[in-house]
Design a protein around this motif. Structure first.
Motif, PDB file in Angstrom:
ATOM      1  N   ALA A  54       0.821  -1.207   0.000  1.00  0.00           N
ATOM      2  CA  ALA A  54       0.000   0.000   0.000  1.00  0.00           C
ATOM      3  C   ALA A  54       0.857   1.261   0.000  1.00  0.00           C
ATOM      4  CB  ALA A  54      -0.932  -0.011   1.216  1.00  0.00           C
ATOM      5  N   GLU A  55       1.917   1.266   0.811  1.00  0.00           N
ATOM      6  CA  GLU A  55       2.783   2.444   0.891  1.00  0.00           C
ATOM      7  C   GLU A  55       3.456   2.716  -0.448  1.00  0.00           C
ATOM      8  OE1 GLU A  55       2.967   0.263   4.901  1.00  0.00           O
ATOM      9  OE2 GLU A  55       2.867  -0.266   2.791  1.00  0.00           O
ATOM     10  N   ALA A  56       3.908   1.664  -1.112  1.00  0.00           N
ATOM     11  CA  ALA A  56       4.555   1.823  -2.420  1.00  0.00           C
ATOM     12  C   ALA A  56       3.574   2.384  -3.441  1.00  0.00           C
ATOM     13  CB  ALA A  56       5.125   0.489  -2.895  1.00  0.00           C
ATOM     14  N   GLY A  57       2.326   1.943  -3.374  1.00  0.00           N
ATOM     15  CA  GLY A  57       1.307   2.461  -4.289  1.00  0.00           C
ATOM     16  C   GLY A  57       1.036   3.936  -4.069  1.00  0.00           C
ATOM     17  N   ALA A  58       0.957   4.354  -2.815  1.00  0.00           N
ATOM     18  CA  ALA A  58       0.713   5.769  -2.515  1.00  0.00           C
ATOM     19  C   ALA A  58       1.898   6.619  -2.948  1.00  0.00           C
ATOM     20  CB  ALA A  58       0.428   5.955  -1.023  1.00  0.00           C
ATOM     21  N   ILE A  59       3.105   6.122  -2.711  1.00  0.00           N
ATOM     22  CA  ILE A  59       4.301   6.863  -3.136  1.00  0.00           C
ATOM     23  C   ILE A  59       4.343   6.973  -4.654  1.00  0.00           C
ATOM     24  CG2 ILE A  59       6.830   6.778  -3.255  1.00  0.00           C
ATOM     25  CD1 ILE A  59       6.697   5.507  -0.389  1.00  0.00           C
ATOM     26  N   ALA A  60       4.040   5.890  -5.357  1.00  0.00           N
ATOM     27  CA  ALA A  60       4.041   5.916  -6.826  1.00  0.00           C
ATOM     28  C   ALA A  60       3.019   6.927  -7.349  1.00  0.00           C
ATOM     29  CB  ALA A  60       3.759   4.523  -7.385  1.00  0.00           C
ATOM     30  N   ALA A  61       1.848   6.981  -6.722  1.00  0.00           N
ATOM     31  CA  ALA A  61       0.829   7.952  -7.132  1.00  0.00           C
ATOM     32  C   ALA A  61       1.325   9.375  -6.922  1.00  0.00           C
ATOM     33  CB  ALA A  61      -0.469   7.714  -6.367  1.00  0.00           C
ATOM     34  N   MET A  62       2.016   9.613  -5.809  1.00  0.00           N
ATOM     35  CA  MET A  62       2.553  10.939  -5.525  1.00  0.00           C
ATOM     36  C   MET A  62       3.577  11.347  -6.592  1.00  0.00           C
ATOM     37  SD  MET A  62       4.779  12.288  -2.243  1.00  0.00           S
ATOM     38  CE  MET A  62       6.263  11.394  -2.747  1.00  0.00           C
ATOM     39  N   ILE A  63       4.499  10.461  -6.880  1.00  0.00           N
ATOM     40  CA  ILE A  63       5.536  10.765  -7.867  1.00  0.00           C
ATOM     41  C   ILE A  63       4.916  10.963  -9.248  1.00  0.00           C
ATOM     42  CG2 ILE A  63       7.592   9.846  -9.028  1.00  0.00           C
ATOM     43  CD1 ILE A  63       8.043  10.840  -6.114  1.00  0.00           C
ATOM     44  N   ALA A  64       3.962  10.113  -9.614  1.00  0.00           N
ATOM     45  CA  ALA A  64       3.301  10.235 -10.918  1.00  0.00           C
ATOM     46  C   ALA A  64       2.586  11.572 -11.065  1.00  0.00           C
ATOM     47  CB  ALA A  64       2.321   9.083 -11.120  1.00  0.00           C
ATOM     48  N   ALA A  65       2.088  12.111  -9.953  1.00  0.00           N
ATOM     49  CA  ALA A  65       1.383  13.399  -9.990  1.00  0.00           C
ATOM     50  C   ALA A  65       2.328  14.593  -9.982  1.00  0.00           C
ATOM     51  CB  ALA A  65       0.424  13.492  -8.804  1.00  0.00           C
ATOM     52  N   GLY A  66       3.621  14.341  -9.726  1.00  0.00           N
ATOM     53  CA  GLY A  66       4.586  15.435  -9.763  1.00  0.00           C
ATOM     54  C   GLY A  66       5.059  15.947  -8.427  1.00  0.00           C
ATOM     55  N   ASP A  67       4.502  15.443  -7.319  1.00  0.00           N
ATOM     56  CA  ASP A  67       5.007  15.818  -6.004  1.00  0.00           C
ATOM     57  C   ASP A  67       6.169  14.891  -5.663  1.00  0.00           C
ATOM     58  OD1 ASP A  67       3.021  17.720  -5.886  1.00  0.00           O
ATOM     59  OD2 ASP A  67       1.843  16.709  -4.336  1.00  0.00           O
ATOM     60  N   THR A  68       7.060  15.342  -4.791  1.00  0.00           N
ATOM     61  CA  THR A  68       8.262  14.541  -4.529  1.00  0.00           C
ATOM     62  C   THR A  68       8.588  14.329  -3.055  1.00  0.00           C
ATOM     63  OG1 THR A  68       9.673  16.501  -4.657  1.00  0.00           O
ATOM     64  CG2 THR A  68       9.358  15.241  -6.699  1.00  0.00           C
ATOM     65  N   ARG A  69       7.879  14.994  -2.147  1.00  0.00           N
ATOM     66  CA  ARG A  69       8.210  14.878  -0.722  1.00  0.00           C
ATOM     67  C   ARG A  69       6.953  14.564   0.087  1.00  0.00           C
ATOM     68  NH1 ARG A  69      12.783  13.464   0.389  1.00  0.00           N
ATOM     69  NH2 ARG A  69      12.667  14.324   2.478  1.00  0.00           N
ATOM     70  N   ILE A  70       7.119  13.681   1.051  1.00  0.00           N
ATOM     71  CA  ILE A  70       6.037  13.265   1.940  1.00  0.00           C
ATOM     72  C   ILE A  70       6.086  14.105   3.219  1.00  0.00           C
ATOM     73  CG2 ILE A  70       5.161  11.378   3.370  1.00  0.00           C
ATOM     74  CD1 ILE A  70       6.449   9.448   1.303  1.00  0.00           C
ATOM     75  N   ALA A  71       4.918  14.622   3.625  1.00  0.00           N
ATOM     76  CA  ALA A  71       4.817  15.351   4.888  1.00  0.00           C
ATOM     77  C   ALA A  71       4.372  14.430   6.027  1.00  0.00           C
ATOM     78  CB  ALA A  71       3.839  16.516   4.754  1.00  0.00           C
ATOM     79  N   GLU A  72       3.420  13.530   5.751  1.00  0.00           N
ATOM     80  CA  GLU A  72       2.931  12.612   6.767  1.00  0.00           C
ATOM     81  C   GLU A  72       2.250  11.417   6.115  1.00  0.00           C
ATOM     82  OE1 GLU A  72      -0.362  14.026   9.247  1.00  0.00           O
ATOM     83  OE2 GLU A  72      -0.655  15.647   7.821  1.00  0.00           O
ATOM     84  N   VAL A  73       2.145  10.335   6.892  1.00  0.00           N
ATOM     85  CA  VAL A  73       1.643   9.063   6.373  1.00  0.00           C
ATOM     86  C   VAL A  73       0.717   8.411   7.396  1.00  0.00           C
ATOM     87  CG1 VAL A  73       2.320   6.761   5.540  1.00  0.00           C
ATOM     88  CG2 VAL A  73       3.854   8.707   5.184  1.00  0.00           C
ATOM     89  N   ALA A  74      -0.288   7.686   6.906  1.00  0.00           N
ATOM     90  CA  ALA A  74      -1.119   6.826   7.743  1.00  0.00           C
ATOM     91  C   ALA A  74      -1.253   5.474   7.054  1.00  0.00           C
ATOM     92  CB  ALA A  74      -2.492   7.437   7.970  1.00  0.00           C
ATOM     93  N   VAL A  75      -1.170   4.408   7.838  1.00  0.00           N
ATOM     94  CA  VAL A  75      -1.287   3.038   7.335  1.00  0.00           C
ATOM     95  C   VAL A  75      -2.282   2.304   8.221  1.00  0.00           C
ATOM     96  CG1 VAL A  75      -0.055   0.894   6.842  1.00  0.00           C
ATOM     97  CG2 VAL A  75       1.131   3.076   6.624  1.00  0.00           C
ATOM     98  N   ILE A  76      -3.175   1.521   7.603  1.00  0.00           N
ATOM     99  CA  ILE A  76      -4.167   0.780   8.384  1.00  0.00           C
ATOM    100  C   ILE A  76      -4.308  -0.638   7.848  1.00  0.00           C
ATOM    101  CG2 ILE A  76      -6.139   1.563   6.993  1.00  0.00           C
ATOM    102  CD1 ILE A  76      -7.696   1.697   9.727  1.00  0.00           C
ATOM    103  N   ALA A  77      -4.547  -1.568   8.773  1.00  0.00           N
ATOM    104  CA  ALA A  77      -4.820  -2.956   8.418  1.00  0.00           C
ATOM    105  C   ALA A  77      -5.687  -3.582   9.501  1.00  0.00           C
ATOM    106  CB  ALA A  77      -3.518  -3.740   8.279  1.00  0.00           C
ATOM    107  N   ASP A  78      -6.332  -4.683   9.170  1.00  0.00           N
ATOM    108  CA  ASP A  78      -7.116  -5.446  10.135  1.00  0.00           C
ATOM    109  C   ASP A  78      -6.146  -6.355  10.873  1.00  0.00           C
ATOM    110  OD1 ASP A  78      -9.054  -6.681  11.603  1.00  0.00           O
ATOM    111  OD2 ASP A  78      -9.910  -7.808   9.930  1.00  0.00           O
ATOM    112  N   SER A  79      -5.576  -5.826  11.923  1.00  0.00           N
ATOM    113  CA  SER A  79      -4.510  -6.486  12.659  1.00  0.00           C
ATOM    114  C   SER A  79      -4.759  -6.283  14.148  1.00  0.00           C
ATOM    115  CB  SER A  79      -3.177  -5.836  12.246  1.00  0.00           C
ATOM    116  OG  SER A  79      -2.095  -6.393  12.916  1.00  0.00           O
ATOM    117  N   PRO A  80      -4.266  -7.183  15.001  1.00  0.00           N
ATOM    118  CA  PRO A  80      -4.481  -6.996  16.439  1.00  0.00           C
ATOM    119  C   PRO A  80      -3.760  -5.774  17.005  1.00  0.00           C
ATOM    120  CG  PRO A  80      -3.377  -9.099  15.987  1.00  0.00           C
ATOM    121  CD  PRO A  80      -3.620  -8.438  14.678  1.00  0.00           C
ATOM    122  N   ALA A  81      -2.665  -5.380  16.364  1.00  0.00           N
ATOM    123  CA  ALA A  81      -1.904  -4.193  16.779  1.00  0.00           C
ATOM    124  C   ALA A  81      -1.633  -3.354  15.541  1.00  0.00           C
ATOM    125  CB  ALA A  81      -0.589  -4.620  17.432  1.00  0.00           C
TER     126      ALA A  81
END
Length: 132
Positions: A54-81
């Motif tokens: 998922a993270e790689a997909g979001a980064i690829a979308a960012m780069i494809a759109a022309g942005d190059t730097r990440i300010a913040e990230v959120a990741v979610i999954a159905d996991s106990p922690a």
């Protein structure tokens, strides 16, 4: 954009994940330093290591759109922690984010854990290692 919005967007895109082999759907939302939102979900392939995180997909979308730097990230999954990014994605995040960029990891049950890129990847490999 608030952290809650990033989690909401990661939750939304997680539903689109293609995870027929592991049944472990992951969603990621990131905000670029320009303020734009990008999302990604994991996409598995029957040739298991050929899938994308998922993270790689979001980064690829960012780069494809022309942005190059990440300010913040959120990741979610159905996991106990709250689930952290895998090692490869930690390196990818470090490529495009400052070490103090916040990462919020969440579960579908509402548990969260906040950290920073540099905390997730101590001793990271950088371009400086390749210069003589």
């Amino acid at each position: 954009m608030s952290e809650t919005t990033l989690i909401d967007e990661a939750t939304r895109v997680r539903k689109n994940a293609h995870a027929p082999y592991s049944n472990f759907k992951v969603g990621c939302a990131l905000r670029s330093v320009e303020g734009n939102l990008y999302v990604g979900c994991n996409v598995e392939n029957v040739a298991y290591p050929e899938g994308t995180c998922a993270e790689a997909g979001a980064i690829a979308a960012m780069i494809a759109a022309g942005d190059t730097r990440i300010a913040e990230v959120a990741v979610i999954a159905d996991s106990p922690a709250p689930v952290p990014p895998c090692g490869g994605c930690r390196q990818k995040l470090a490529e495009f984010a400052d070490l103090d960029a916040p990462i919020t990891m969440a579960t579908t049950e509402g548990k969260t854990e906040a950290t920073q890129v540099g905390t997730l990847l101590p001793g990271l490999f950088t371009a400086a290692h390749m210069t003589k």
